[in-house]
Design a protein around this motif. Sequence first.
Motif, PDB file in Angstrom:
ATOM      1  N   MET A  43       0.686  85.076  54.032  1.00 38.78           N
ATOM      2  CA  MET A  43       0.550  83.795  54.642  1.00 38.78           C
ATOM      3  C   MET A  43       0.065  83.182  53.161  1.00 38.78           C
ATOM      4  N   LEU A  44      -0.829  83.947  52.741  1.00 37.53           N
ATOM      5  CA  LEU A  44      -1.718  83.279  51.245  1.00 37.53           C
ATOM      6  C   LEU A  44      -1.285  82.244  50.223  1.00 37.53           C
ATOM      7  N   ILE A  45       0.179  83.088  50.287  1.00 41.06           N
ATOM      8  CA  ILE A  45       0.856  82.564  49.173  1.00 41.06           C
ATOM      9  C   ILE A  45       1.754  81.296  49.928  1.00 41.06           C
ATOM     10  N   ASN A  46       2.004  81.684  50.888  1.00 40.31           N
ATOM     11  CA  ASN A  46       2.636  80.277  52.215  1.00 40.31           C
ATOM     12  C   ASN A  46       1.493  79.263  52.098  1.00 40.31           C
ATOM     13  N   GLN A  47       0.239  79.066  51.724  1.00 42.07           N
ATOM     14  CA  GLN A  47      -0.535  78.379  51.341  1.00 42.07           C
ATOM     15  C   GLN A  47      -1.046  77.625  50.238  1.00 42.07           C
ATOM     16  N   THR A  48      -0.646  78.721  49.348  1.00 43.27           N
ATOM     17  CA  THR A  48      -0.819  78.155  47.908  1.00 43.27           C
ATOM     18  C   THR A  48       0.340  77.458  47.700  1.00 43.27           C
ATOM     19  N   LEU A  49       1.374  77.677  48.330  1.00 44.48           N
ATOM     20  CA  LEU A  49       2.514  76.723  48.090  1.00 44.48           C
ATOM     21  C   LEU A  49       3.091  75.684  48.341  1.00 44.48           C
ATOM     22  N   GLU A  50       1.458  75.563  49.633  1.00 44.70           N
ATOM     23  CA  GLU A  50       1.845  74.028  50.047  1.00 44.70           C
ATOM     24  C   GLU A  50       0.816  73.224  49.734  1.00 44.70           C
ATOM     25  N   LYS A  51      -0.564  73.628  49.136  1.00 44.18           N
ATOM     26  CA  LYS A  51      -1.334  72.703  48.620  1.00 44.18           C
ATOM     27  C   LYS A  51      -0.766  73.125  47.418  1.00 44.18           C
ATOM     28  N   LEU A  52      -0.044  73.758  46.622  1.00 45.60           N
ATOM     29  CA  LEU A  52       0.656  73.216  45.686  1.00 45.60           C
ATOM     30  C   LEU A  52       1.453  71.410  45.960  1.00 45.60           C
ATOM     31  N   LYS A  53       2.425  71.719  46.816  1.00 47.76           N
ATOM     32  CA  LYS A  53       3.326  70.653  47.194  1.00 47.76           C
ATOM     33  C   LYS A  53       1.967  69.512  47.572  1.00 47.76           C
ATOM     34  N   GLU A  54       1.547  69.723  48.063  1.00 55.32           N
ATOM     35  CA  GLU A  54       0.461  68.871  48.265  1.00 55.32           C
ATOM     36  C   GLU A  54      -0.667  68.117  47.232  1.00 55.32           C
ATOM     37  N   LEU A  55      -0.349  68.748  46.460  1.00 57.91           N
ATOM     38  CA  LEU A  55      -1.503  68.521  45.059  1.00 57.91           C
ATOM     39  C   LEU A  55       0.480  67.353  44.162  1.00 57.91           C
ATOM     40  N   LYS A  56       0.601  67.322  44.684  1.00 61.30           N
ATOM     41  CA  LYS A  56       2.911  67.286  43.887  1.00 61.30           C
ATOM     42  C   LYS A  56       3.025  68.255  42.950  1.00 61.30           C
ATOM     43  N   LEU A  57       2.302  68.898  43.115  1.00 62.78           N
ATOM     44  CA  LEU A  57       2.905  70.035  41.992  1.00 62.78           C
ATOM     45  C   LEU A  57       4.233  70.932  42.141  1.00 62.78           C
ATOM     46  N   PHE A  58       5.191  69.821  42.468  1.00 59.99           N
ATOM     47  CA  PHE A  58       6.433  70.492  43.393  1.00 59.99           C
ATOM     48  C   PHE A  58       7.245  71.625  42.286  1.00 59.99           C
ATOM     49  N   GLY A  59       7.408  71.183  40.791  1.00 61.46           N
ATOM     50  CA  GLY A  59       7.863  72.032  39.902  1.00 61.46           C
ATOM     51  C   GLY A  59       6.880  73.516  39.902  1.00 61.46           C
ATOM     52  N   MET A  60       5.073  73.897  39.832  1.00 61.32           N
ATOM     53  CA  MET A  60       4.607  74.824  40.006  1.00 61.32           C
ATOM     54  C   MET A  60       5.384  75.467  41.006  1.00 61.32           C
ATOM     55  N   ALA A  61       5.217  74.969  42.642  1.00 63.80           N
ATOM     56  CA  ALA A  61       6.014  75.432  43.411  1.00 63.80           C
ATOM     57  C   ALA A  61       7.266  76.022  43.269  1.00 63.80           C
ATOM     58  N   GLU A  62       8.589  75.182  43.011  1.00 67.52           N
ATOM     59  CA  GLU A  62       9.128  75.975  43.249  1.00 67.52           C
ATOM     60  C   GLU A  62       9.695  76.933  42.005  1.00 67.52           C
ATOM     61  N   GLU A  63       8.862  77.220  41.016  1.00 68.13           N
ATOM     62  CA  GLU A  63       8.761  78.434  40.038  1.00 68.13           C
ATOM     63  C   GLU A  63       7.879  79.134  41.138  1.00 68.13           C
ATOM     64  N   LEU A  64       6.732  79.299  41.357  1.00 72.77           N
ATOM     65  CA  LEU A  64       6.096  80.286  42.098  1.00 72.77           C
ATOM     66  C   LEU A  64       7.216  80.660  43.325  1.00 72.77           C
ATOM     67  N   GLU A  65       8.162  80.104  43.929  1.00 72.86           N
ATOM     68  CA  GLU A  65       9.284  80.399  44.940  1.00 72.86           C
ATOM     69  C   GLU A  65      10.117  81.995  44.243  1.00 72.86           C
ATOM     70  N   ARG A  66      10.318  80.961  42.998  1.00 75.13           N
ATOM     71  CA  ARG A  66      11.459  81.803  42.314  1.00 75.13           C
ATOM     72  C   ARG A  66      11.042  83.441  41.599  1.00 75.13           C
ATOM     73  N   GLN A  67       9.610  83.491  41.742  1.00 74.01           N
ATOM     74  CA  GLN A  67       9.100  83.996  40.534  1.00 74.01           C
ATOM     75  C   GLN A  67       8.799  85.450  42.032  1.00 74.01           C
ATOM     76  N   LEU A  68       8.559  85.087  43.389  1.00 69.44           N
ATOM     77  CA  LEU A  68       8.130  85.931  44.428  1.00 69.44           C
ATOM     78  C   LEU A  68       8.951  86.884  44.491  1.00 69.44           C
ATOM     79  N   PRO A  69      10.168  86.802  44.639  1.00 73.29           N
ATOM     80  CA  PRO A  69      11.123  87.983  44.955  1.00 73.29           C
ATOM     81  C   PRO A  69      11.564  88.554  43.743  1.00 73.29           C
ATOM     82  N   ASN A  70      10.805  88.201  42.270  1.00 73.50           N
ATOM     83  CA  ASN A  70      11.996  89.273  41.560  1.00 73.50           C
ATOM     84  C   ASN A  70      11.390  90.439  40.818  1.00 73.50           C
ATOM     85  N   PRO A  71      10.953  90.926  40.386  1.00 72.86           N
ATOM     86  CA  PRO A  71      10.554  92.603  40.325  1.00 72.86           C
ATOM     87  C   PRO A  71       9.486  92.207  38.619  1.00 72.86           C
TER      88      PRO A  71
END
Length: 251
Positions: free
Chosen positions: A1-29
């Motif tokens: 849940m915390l990650i989802n909130q972080t992603l939403e806040k990044l997008k609200e701040l228009k940090l779409f690149g950071m949100a995209e990279e964070l989503e890419r990192q999440l499933p990557n061991p």
Amino acid sequence: MLINQTLEKLKELKLFGMAEELERQLPNPSARNLSFEDRIGGLVDYETTYRSNKRLTALLRNAKLKHTSACVEDIDYAQPRNLDKPLMLSLSNGDWVRQNINVIFAGPTGTGKSWLSCALGNQVCRQGMSVYFVRLPLLLDDLFAARATGTFVKRLNQLAKYDLLIIDDWGLAPVPDQSQGDLMELVDSRVGSRSTIITSQIPLELWHDYIGNKTIADAILDRLVHSSQYVKLRGETMRGKTVKEKKSAQK
């Protein structure tokens, strides 16, 4: 849940690149083994690249280049058309735009004037500067229409702000009497503050007669030619050559 909130806040701040990279990192061991500094550094780097690519896309779209795939890396120096490679390489660094220098490509039809101007325009966009490509007949129609609607000054200011204005097909048709003053106003609005590329089938020494009005011709040529790189092309047309033929000629 915390990650989802972080992603939403990044997008609200228009940090779409950071949100995209964070989503890419999440499933990557392997990402979990990175230090905090490395992970946050990666996010910031991705955001920077994301914004740079987005800006480049917008610059190229707004430039309206005639040859959208033209780039300086693909310039053909093998064809005998009097194209100076050291000069073109120096133009590739974009300093001439920052120094408000103009470039004039003149030569017979089919020698690559428009293509070369678009290749330089593409390069200027890649360096983060604004470009606008337009054929002279359409440009004059645009300015004439702006006068008729009372928006001439506004349109002139818009054209004056582009870091690089590419005027194609200079000399293809006579400049109407009512448009000679408009052309002078445009050139004057950019002199010393912005750069212009002009492509023409007419050699520079015949431009005075082409413009017509002696006083206006003197003023335009003085402003355009005073700080210009003049590239006089010659040779046979390059139109119709395949990409394979061009690459083969460059080897």
